[in-house]
Design a protein around this motif. Structure first.
Motif, PDB file in Angstrom:
ATOM      1  N   VAL A  18       0.867  -1.170   0.000  1.00 33.74           N
ATOM      2  CA  VAL A  18       0.000   0.000   0.000  1.00 33.74           C
ATOM      3  C   VAL A  18       0.904   1.220   0.000  1.00 33.74           C
ATOM      4  O   VAL A  18       1.736   1.395   0.884  1.00 33.74           O
ATOM      5  N   ARG A  34       3.684  -0.437   4.483  1.00 38.65           N
ATOM      6  CA  ARG A  34       2.628  -1.330   4.960  1.00 38.65           C
ATOM      7  C   ARG A  34       2.124  -2.212   3.820  1.00 38.65           C
ATOM      8  O   ARG A  34       2.196  -1.845   2.655  1.00 38.65           O
ATOM      9  N   TYR A  35       1.617  -3.352   4.191  1.00 37.92           N
ATOM     10  CA  TYR A  35       1.075  -4.293   3.234  1.00 37.92           C
ATOM     11  C   TYR A  35      -0.308  -4.728   3.684  1.00 37.92           C
ATOM     12  O   TYR A  35      -0.616  -4.744   4.874  1.00 37.92           O
ATOM     13  N   VAL A  36      -1.118  -5.071   2.724  1.00 40.67           N
ATOM     14  CA  VAL A  36      -2.399  -5.709   2.981  1.00 40.67           C
ATOM     15  C   VAL A  36      -2.202  -7.169   2.602  1.00 40.67           C
ATOM     16  O   VAL A  36      -1.695  -7.474   1.524  1.00 40.67           O
ATOM     17  N   VAL A  54      -8.962 -10.711   4.410  1.00 46.19           N
ATOM     18  CA  VAL A  54      -8.013  -9.626   4.190  1.00 46.19           C
ATOM     19  C   VAL A  54      -7.601  -9.067   5.543  1.00 46.19           C
ATOM     20  O   VAL A  54      -8.455  -8.756   6.374  1.00 46.19           O
ATOM     21  N   THR A  55      -6.274  -8.972   5.774  1.00 45.18           N
ATOM     22  CA  THR A  55      -5.755  -8.440   7.031  1.00 45.18           C
ATOM     23  C   THR A  55      -4.611  -7.473   6.734  1.00 45.18           C
ATOM     24  O   THR A  55      -4.171  -7.359   5.597  1.00 45.18           O
ATOM     25  N   THR A  56      -4.139  -6.825   7.772  1.00 45.80           N
ATOM     26  CA  THR A  56      -2.953  -5.990   7.629  1.00 45.80           C
ATOM     27  C   THR A  56      -1.713  -6.862   7.801  1.00 45.80           C
ATOM     28  O   THR A  56      -1.809  -8.023   8.201  1.00 45.80           O
ATOM     29  N   ASP A  57      -0.546  -6.292   7.537  1.00 47.59           N
ATOM     30  CA  ASP A  57       0.681  -7.079   7.563  1.00 47.59           C
ATOM     31  C   ASP A  57       1.140  -7.478   8.959  1.00 47.59           C
ATOM     32  O   ASP A  57       2.026  -8.305   9.096  1.00 47.59           O
TER      33      ASP A  57
END
Length: 131
Positions: A18, A34-36, A54-57
């Motif tokens: 992201v 940051r990554y999704v 779907v989550t955050t990194d």
């Protein structure tokens, strides 16, 4: 697509980066990129997605496993689950055993062969002899 019998699933995740404003904020202010993460449970035979999350990194793959298994079980009866070393934990093995699913999880390179469920110990022992 229909499938009456039990199915084998593969569980994995992929990260999507992201970016904010072309990434210059991270470079200037030193913020971490940051990554999704998108977690999937896929029927290996017909390549149909049975569950997705779907989550955050900062959420580990094994933390997303319970919801994936629950959601995939709503659509099909699962006989076995293929996973990589990110899911190599006692909690993952217990979850799959309680759900009646055969775990096929690649042990990590540093996996100990003297701890954990018997199937994991056996896999770790075999892997140690091959490396």
């Amino acid at each position: 697509m229909g499938c009456d019998g039990p199915v084998a699933i593969a569980v994995d995740s992929s990260g999507v980066s992201v970016h904010k404003c072309g990434g210059w904020v991270e470079r200037i202010y030193g913020e971490r990129k940051r990554y999704v993460k998108i977690h999937f449970a896929v029927d290996v035979k017909i390549k149909e997605i049975l569950a997705m999350d779907v989550t955050t990194d900062n959420i580990h793959d094994s933390k997303a496993l319970p919801s994936l298994i629950t959601n995939a079980s709503r659509h099909r009866r699962i006989s076995e689950a293929y996973m990589d070393g990110a899911y190599d934990s006692i909690k993952s093995y217990r979850l799959l055993k309680n759900a009646g699913i055969k775990p096929i999880i690649k042990p990590r390179k540093n996996a100990r062969a003297d701890r954990g469920p018997p199937k994991r110990r056996f896999s770790a022992m075999i892997l140690k002899t091959l490396w």
